[in-house]
Design an enzyme around this catalytic site. Sequence first.
Site, PDB file in Angstrom:
ATOM      1  N   HIS A 128     -51.019  26.359   6.078  1.00 13.17           N
ATOM      2  CA  HIS A 128     -50.863  25.658   4.806  1.00 13.17           C
ATOM      3  C   HIS A 128     -51.757  26.290   3.744  1.00 13.17           C
ATOM      4  O   HIS A 128     -52.945  26.542   4.003  1.00 13.17           O
ATOM      5  CB  HIS A 128     -51.245  24.183   4.945  1.00 13.17           C
ATOM      6  N   LYS A 144     -44.850  31.891   5.571  1.00 12.88           N
ATOM      7  CA  LYS A 144     -44.211  31.873   4.255  1.00 12.88           C
ATOM      8  C   LYS A 144     -44.884  32.880   3.332  1.00 12.88           C
ATOM      9  O   LYS A 144     -46.100  33.030   3.343  1.00 12.88           O
ATOM     10  CB  LYS A 144     -44.308  30.460   3.650  1.00 12.88           C
ATOM     11  N   ARG A 204     -44.031  20.823  15.656  1.00 12.15           N
ATOM     12  CA  ARG A 204     -45.121  21.214  14.745  1.00 12.15           C
ATOM     13  C   ARG A 204     -45.956  19.992  14.368  1.00 12.15           C
ATOM     14  O   ARG A 204     -47.188  20.042  14.347  1.00 12.15           O
ATOM     15  CB  ARG A 204     -44.507  21.873  13.507  1.00 12.15           C
ATOM     16  N   HIS A 215     -39.236  20.488  13.668  1.00 14.27           N
ATOM     17  CA  HIS A 215     -40.522  20.268  13.011  1.00 14.27           C
ATOM     18  C   HIS A 215     -41.352  19.209  13.735  1.00 14.27           C
ATOM     19  O   HIS A 215     -42.561  19.110  13.515  1.00 14.27           O
ATOM     20  CB  HIS A 215     -40.300  19.875  11.544  1.00 14.27           C
ATOM     21  N   ARG A 258     -43.641  27.358  12.787  1.00 17.33           N
ATOM     22  CA  ARG A 258     -42.326  26.940  12.307  1.00 17.33           C
ATOM     23  C   ARG A 258     -41.237  27.631  13.127  1.00 17.33           C
ATOM     24  O   ARG A 258     -41.472  28.687  13.726  1.00 17.33           O
ATOM     25  CB  ARG A 258     -42.159  27.301  10.833  1.00 17.33           C
ATOM     26  N   TYR A 290     -51.090  14.352   7.707  1.00 13.67           N
ATOM     27  CA  TYR A 290     -51.268  14.015   9.122  1.00 13.67           C
ATOM     28  C   TYR A 290     -52.378  12.998   9.348  1.00 13.67           C
ATOM     29  O   TYR A 290     -52.421  12.348  10.388  1.00 13.67           O
ATOM     30  CB  TYR A 290     -51.537  15.283   9.938  1.00 13.67           C
TER      31      TYR A 290
END
Length: 297
Positions: free
Chosen positions: A269, A171, A246, A243, A147, A278
């Site tokens: 994730h 994150k 990514r 993004h 990110r 995806y």
Amino acid sequence: MVHKAVQSFLEYMQIEKSHSSYTIQFYKKDIDEFIHFMKENGIGSFKEVEYLDARLYVTTLYEKKYARTSAARKISSLRSFFKYCLREKLVSENPFLLVIQPKLGVKLPSFLYEEEMEQLFLACDVSTPLGKRNRALLELMYATGIRVSECAEIEDKDIDFDFSTVLVKGKGRKERYIPFGDFAREALLIYIEKGRNELVKQPSAHNRLFVNGRGGPLTPRGIRYILTELMKKASLNGKLHPHMIRHSFATHLLNNGADMRTVQELLGHSHLSSTQVYTHVTKEHLRKTYMNFHPRA
């Protein structure tokens, strides 16, 4: 009392929940907007907010034509805030607990084709220090799928050239190691040896890998600007959202046979469902390829 409760909540989210400063800004913005709504409707404290007030606020979000994703985020922010206030006994109920969030349609991520990525790389003028930085930045982002916020926080010591890996703080401050290939490795070495040293002309107070034209840390906003300018130089249609790099990383991996679990781990994730979006992109890619090349399509 109102602002004290907000400050306490934001500190809790930052220190105990380890949310990034970027996420904290959104929480603050969402809560501040609700405080403005309270003032307009004569609500003096969070204790006075009831379920009907929460419903009315959601209605005003729709009237202001907020996107479903934005409205859902604001509702989620306020639900978390009042949950905290309830825990701290600042309120007697969570008025947003039963508020129904808008259903979000599955939006397929936009990505660049491999040929378009190549045009972006060629748009970097590697004869200048900033061009060397831009090439290294783009190569690393495409090689790892990180990110923008993660990229901005990378420090010199996070790059391991012996094993060609980068330590990424994601994150919730979750750390993960991501490998990168020879193209990114070469671009990073050239940038560090011949680009970064020229941009940082004196001992720096920071250890960030990517720097701006003045030698200071490159911010997420700065990275977005760089990518937008590269898009213009490459003469590609549309606007390049960070993004998309990514998304391109994940889509190209899956198109070339990578398994879903590996891509999930590389992207950082927590849930496989976040990565499965995806598969829709790759299925669409397969469908278009079939329709274009099968003799009886």
